[in-house]
Design a protein around this motif. Structure first.
Motif, short mmCIF file in Angstrom:
data_model
loop_
_atom_site.label_atom_id
_atom_site.label_comp_id
_atom_site.label_asym_id
_atom_site.label_seq_id
_atom_site.Cartn_x
_atom_site.Cartn_y
_atom_site.Cartn_z
N HIS A 90 18.29 17.90 7.67
CA HIS A 90 17.66 16.94 6.74
C HIS A 90 18.63 15.81 6.39
CE1 HIS A 90 14.62 20.12 6.25
NE2 HIS A 90 13.83 19.10 6.03
N HIS A 105 5.85 20.64 6.07
CA HIS A 105 6.20 20.04 4.76
C HIS A 105 6.57 18.57 4.89
CE1 HIS A 105 10.65 21.51 5.33
NE2 HIS A 105 10.56 20.25 5.66
N TRP A 136 12.20 20.73 15.06
CA TRP A 136 12.70 19.36 15.11
C TRP A 136 12.67 18.86 16.55
CZ3 TRP A 136 14.72 17.02 10.58
CH2 TRP A 136 14.84 17.87 9.49
N ASP A 170 11.47 15.43 11.97
CA ASP A 170 11.11 16.71 11.35
C ASP A 170 9.62 16.96 11.61
OD1 ASP A 170 10.59 18.82 9.61
OD2 ASP A 170 11.72 17.95 7.93
N HIS A 190 10.13 16.46 -0.35
CA HIS A 190 10.91 16.84 0.83
C HIS A 190 12.41 16.82 0.50
CE1 HIS A 190 10.87 16.35 5.52
NE2 HIS A 190 11.50 17.43 5.14
FE LIG Z 1 11.87 19.05 6.41
#
Ligand SMILES: [Fe+2]
Length: 205
Positions: free
Chosen positions: A81, A168, A130, A164, A26
């Motif tokens: 992120h 992924h 998100w 998140d 990630h």
């Molecule tokens: Fe992510």
């Protein structure tokens, strides 16, 4: 040049809730790719180097059209992120205190009610995006979801916590069991970092 931020903890430190391999991929692959693509887009238009990331994302209309979507997606990915990593820590969890707890209680009744609402929003969010705990202009706490890599800043809201929910973020360990990922994630939330954002701290990026 925008840079991939270092984490303040190790890839394995959020185990068993978020596994080491997921954290490594990630951060060192997904997040890095956003940073690299953002930098490549900016290289095409050096005048954009003068703006910081927030300024870029808040003035997309003035970004040249050929890189606008690239900057929207990858700049947003970098910003979100970078923020996400800072609201987690080893041995996190528990619950907020002080003024943050008061704001949460004022908006949602109790911390447990807030957690349930946030978890339900996260579990039910369709597609990639998100879930945020954010503050409106009156500093009232609210829960909101954003598609892709949109940040609540573009809606005039100040994010103080995020999760998140892109696949992924959890697929390696949890596959399609997003609700289990969400339940476990609460164990790594860094409420002191959330309190700092509530108090007006700015993320350094
Ligand atoms: Fe992510």
């Amino acid at each position: 040049m925008h840079k991939l931020p270092d984490l303040t903890y190790g890839y394995g430190d959020l185990e068993p809730y978020i596994d080491e391999k997921t954290m490594e991929l990630h951060h060192s692959k997904h997040h890095k790719a956003y940073v690299d693509k953002l930098n490549a887009a900016i290289e095409k238009h050096p005048e954009l180097e003068e703006k910081n990331l927030e300024e870029l994302l808040l003035s997309l209309d003035s970004v040249p059209e050929d890189v606008r979507m690239t900057i929207r997606n990858n700049g947003g990915g970098h910003l979100n992120h970078s923020f996400f990593w800072t609201v987690m820590k080893k041995n996190g969890g528990s619950k907020p205190a002080g003024t943050l707890a008061e704001a949460i209680n004022s908006s949602f009744g109790t911390f447990e009610a807030f957690k349930e609402k946030f978890s339900n929003e996260a579990a039910g969010f369709f597609g990639s995006g998100w879930i945020w705990l954010a503050l409106d202009k009156e500093k009232k706490a609210l829960i909101t979801g954003t598609k892709d890599h949109v940040n609540p800043l573009v809606n005039g809201q100040t994010p103080i916590l995020t999760l998140d929910v892109w696949e992924h973020a959890y697929y390696l360990k949890y596959q399609n069991r997003r609700p289990e990922y969400i339940d476990n994630w609460w164990n790594v939330v860094d409420w002191s970092a959330v309190q700092n954002y509530f108090d007006g701290a700015k993320m350094k990026i």
